[in-house]
Design a protein around this motif. Structure first.
Motif, PDB file in Angstrom:
ATOM      1  N   GLU A 183     -17.966  32.379 -27.477  1.00 53.87           N
ATOM      2  CA  GLU A 183     -17.624  32.152 -26.170  1.00 53.87           C
ATOM      3  C   GLU A 183     -16.119  31.237 -26.007  1.00 53.87           C
ATOM      4  N   ALA A 184     -15.992  30.473 -26.904  1.00 52.75           N
ATOM      5  CA  ALA A 184     -14.441  29.829 -26.981  1.00 52.75           C
ATOM      6  C   ALA A 184     -13.484  30.931 -27.103  1.00 52.75           C
ATOM      7  N   ALA A 185     -13.828  31.871 -28.117  1.00 50.96           N
ATOM      8  CA  ALA A 185     -12.843  33.070 -28.351  1.00 50.96           C
ATOM      9  C   ALA A 185     -12.601  33.977 -27.003  1.00 50.96           C
ATOM     10  N   PHE A 186     -13.621  34.131 -26.393  1.00 48.53           N
ATOM     11  CA  PHE A 186     -13.571  35.131 -25.124  1.00 48.53           C
ATOM     12  C   PHE A 186     -12.883  34.450 -23.995  1.00 48.53           C
ATOM     13  N   GLU A 187     -12.984  33.119 -23.925  1.00 45.01           N
ATOM     14  CA  GLU A 187     -12.193  32.261 -22.987  1.00 45.01           C
ATOM     15  C   GLU A 187     -10.562  32.335 -23.306  1.00 45.01           C
ATOM     16  N   LEU A 188     -10.335  32.443 -24.536  1.00 46.45           N
ATOM     17  CA  LEU A 188      -9.042  32.621 -24.889  1.00 46.45           C
ATOM     18  C   LEU A 188      -8.434  33.942 -24.563  1.00 46.45           C
ATOM     19  N   LEU A 189      -9.192  34.879 -24.605  1.00 48.76           N
ATOM     20  CA  LEU A 189      -8.952  36.349 -24.476  1.00 48.76           C
ATOM     21  C   LEU A 189      -8.455  36.390 -22.674  1.00 48.76           C
ATOM     22  N   GLN A 190      -9.485  35.753 -22.013  1.00 49.66           N
ATOM     23  CA  GLN A 190      -9.153  35.514 -20.652  1.00 49.66           C
ATOM     24  C   GLN A 190      -7.853  34.840 -20.232  1.00 49.66           C
ATOM     25  N   ALA A 191      -7.578  33.776 -21.051  1.00 44.90           N
ATOM     26  CA  ALA A 191      -6.431  32.994 -20.758  1.00 44.90           C
ATOM     27  C   ALA A 191      -5.093  34.084 -21.142  1.00 44.90           C
ATOM     28  N   GLY A 192      -5.250  34.929 -22.032  1.00 39.79           N
ATOM     29  CA  GLY A 192      -4.238  35.748 -22.519  1.00 39.79           C
ATOM     30  C   GLY A 192      -3.870  36.832 -21.273  1.00 39.79           C
TER      31      GLY A 192
END
Length: 652
Positions: A77-86
């Motif tokens: 989930e934390a990795a996915f949030e980073l993708l959204q931030a990108g």
């Protein structure tokens, strides 16, 4: 999932620009830690670097690498949030290509997790903001996969075709193209369109051969075998299963298990129960080695059904009970339904109506569960269609607004553009008629030359056939009579070997001129006879395989194909120093394919065009006359070569 981000980390989306030396040293250290498996330490270092003043490109790179580090720590989930931030950063900086790349990564992430609705919508979003052919090819392939899983067959087929168009435009490799053709065949097979599916499977197989994807080719042969099994063409199914088994890496592999079960089902349908039982037992061993509960359940259910077919009802119940202990853990309603149906049949065969009815009632209960599951699936598919249609409508409305905004500007430029267009039109018309006249003359010359070549070759082949017949029927019979006379004359019996040698030479000359099998039996027996002839006279083993189906070309076309094969194999005998040759003839309702593979010395295909000999010219001339296409896969310094001739039926 982790493999996805390992691949993404190797391909940074933005080149690094000048940055503080210490920052770059820290980034290099963090990347090294990530590569060495110390993802936790790398993540902490990435987080520290992100607090510094960074260029946009460097910031996005670190976000991507940190997402990979989080996934390695199973912090999805934390990795996915980073993708959204990108995605948000790229959108804010108005970097549409970078945004599309990040959305593609997010799409892949959802697809790997099996969240097909999200993956489908995410892929469609990325398509709307990129025109990069390579990225679009990958996106449409993901969209097609998700659509297939959601039961949207028409949408999946459309997406795969768009993926093919984009990949061809981007000069994708044969391996990448073969995967999309495979997916297209798969969705058509699920849609009960076996003939169309077979066509795309065969196209995928041709590309996998060129790409030398042996494992993929084996799995593909297994899929083709299932299609032939469903069409009740069991001989073809067995042939492809035998080929598929050659590529299966180990008994524990999924494809190895599937091949065994498919072949067992073919034997079962034909009534060969003993052979089916042996293969299912092998599949059981493979499932046990793989420790796969779903496959184990599947084998026991099939063994139970096979026992019912053999009236071995006690055995059917035994296998059914073993399946029952596993089926509840797999939670497959379809498996549970078939299991209870098999048990009902077995108890009925033993005369126990009460137990038979009990299991039949349970089978109906599981059938209801399957139906409810299908309804949920159908509602989900309908919801995706609605959301896609709504998004398409919004995009169309936005496009209308943009068109209206630019209409006024277009009106101001209309007069100037119209004058320029009229001038260009006049020039184009003048050039067109000039070019058309020249082209007409060239076409007439080419048609006359083609007809001349056809006539020469036809007359040559007719004369070859006549001379061969005269030699065989006339001179051959005379020599035979002479040999018989000499055998009776003891004084001249020592000349019999010489006469026998002369007789063999006459047969070889007649065969080389025109083999009787070609005129009497057609292409398939002629190539088989030619293979034995070459092996007998040169010692070079030639393995001939034929998978002919639905293709019957005219006689002159078969002669041209035979001569092309003869010319190429003569070259192998003379120059390749090969130890073995594979000659394969296959066809479907649309095309015929001839492949010749050898394990001899490789060569640079460019030498074919610079050679002073007529062999390569003759091959291309004959191929052109019958509407064929020729490929040669070879490389100097690399062992082996492959020659391919494809003839489309419409061109025949």
């Amino acid at each position: 999932m982790k493999l996805l981000f390992l691949l993404l980390a190797c391909c940074s989306m933005h080149p690094l620009v000048a940055q503080d030396k210490l920052t770059l040293e820290r980034l290099t250290l963090a990347d090294s830690l990530l590569d060495s498996g110390k993802s936790g330490t790398a993540d902490s270092l990435y987080l520290l670097i992100l607090k510094e003043k960074l260029t946009d490109s460097l910031q996005l790179k670190i976000i991507s690498n940190r997402a990979l580090a989080l996934f390695k720590q199973e912090k999805d989930e934390a990795a996915f949030e980073l993708l959204q931030a990108g995605i948000a950063i790229a959108d804010k900086k108005k970097r549409s290509k970078t945004k599309a790349d990040f959305i593609y990564r997010r799409t892949y992430f959802w697809a790997v997790r099996g969240e097909d609705r999200k993956a489908y919508s995410s892929g469609m979003e990325a398509i709307g903001i990129t025109d990069d052919a390579s990225l679009m090819g990958k996106l449409y392939n993901l969209i097609g996969n998700s659509a297939t899983n959601l039961g949207l067959q028409e949408e999946a087929i459309e997406a795969y075709f768009k993926s093919l168009d984009a990949k061809i435009k981007a000069n994708a490799t044969e391996l990448e193209l073969s995967r999309t053709y495979l997916n297209l065949g798969g969705v058509l097979a699920e849609g009960k369109k076996p003939d169309e599916a077979l066509r795309y499977y065969i196209k995928s197989a041709e590309l996998k051969k060129i790409a030398k994807d042996s494992v993929g080719l084996g799995r593909l042969y297994g899929n083709i075998a299932i299609l032939y099994k469903n069409k009740e063409q069991y001989k073809m199914a067995i042939s492809y299963l035998d080929s598929a088994l050659l590529f299966s890496p180990s008994p524990a592999a999924v494809d190895h298990y599937s091949i065994l079960m498919t072949r067992a089902q073919v034997f079962k349908r034909q009534g060969f129960y003993e052979q089916a039982d042996q293969l299912m037992k092998k599949a059981l061993s493979a499932a046990l080695e793989a420790k796969n509960k779903y496959r184990l359940t599947d084998v026991f259910i099939n063994l139970s059904d096979l026992s019912n077919n053999r009236s071995a009802y006690q055995e059917a119940i035994m296998f059914g009970k073993r399946a029952d202990s596993l089926a509840l853990t797999t939670r497959s309603f379809t498996q549970l339904m078939h299991l209870q149906s098999n048990l009902s049949t077995a108890w009925k065969g033993l005369g126990n109506a009460a137990m038979a009815n009990k299991h039949l009632e349970q089978a109906y209960q599981w059938k209801d569960s399957v139906y409810q599951e299908e309804q949920v699936f159908a509602r989900e598919a309908m919801q995706v269609r609605y959301e896609t249609a709504l998004k398409d409508k919004q995009l169309a409305e936005q496009e209308i607004v943009l068109k209206e905004a630019g209409l006024e500007l277009l009106q101001r430029k209309w007069i100037i553009v119209s004058l320029v267009l009229l001038l260009l039109l006049f020039i184009s018309i003048f050039a067109y008629f000039q070019q058309r006249g020249r082209q007409r003359q060239m076409n007439l010359i080419q048609e006359a030359e083609t007809e001349r070549v056809k006539t020469v070759m036809r007359v040559t082949e007719q004369e070859r056939s006549r001379i061969a017949a005269d030699i065989h029927d006339g001179l051959g019979q005379i020599v035979t009579s002479l040999r018989l006379q000499l055998l009776k004359d003891k004084e001249r019996s020592n000349t019999v070997p010489l006469v026998q040698q002369l007789q063999e030479e006459i047969r070889m000359v007649a065969f080389d001129l025109m083999p009787a099998a070609l005129s009497k039996g057609g292409l398939e027996p002629a190539l088989s006879e030619y293979s034995h002839f070459v092996e007998k006279n040169t010692g070079l083993p030639i393995r001939f395989h034929s998978m002919m189906q639905g293709f019957n070309g005219p006689e002159d076309q078969q002669v041209h194909i035979y001569r092309i094969v003869q010319e190429w194999i003569n070259n192998i005998v003379k120059y390749a120093d090969a130890g073995q040759v594979e000659l394969q003839l296959s066809s479907d309702s649309d095309s015929l394919l001839v492949t010749i593979e050898d394990d001899g010395n490789g060569f640079d295909p460019a030498v074919l065009f610079s050679s002073s000999g007529q062999g390569w010219t003759n091959i291309n001339t004959r191929a052109k006359l019958i509407g064929g296409t020729v490929w040669v896969d070879a490389k100097a310094g690399k062992k082996g070569s492959m020659f391919t001739l494809e003839i489309r039926k419409k061109a025949a």
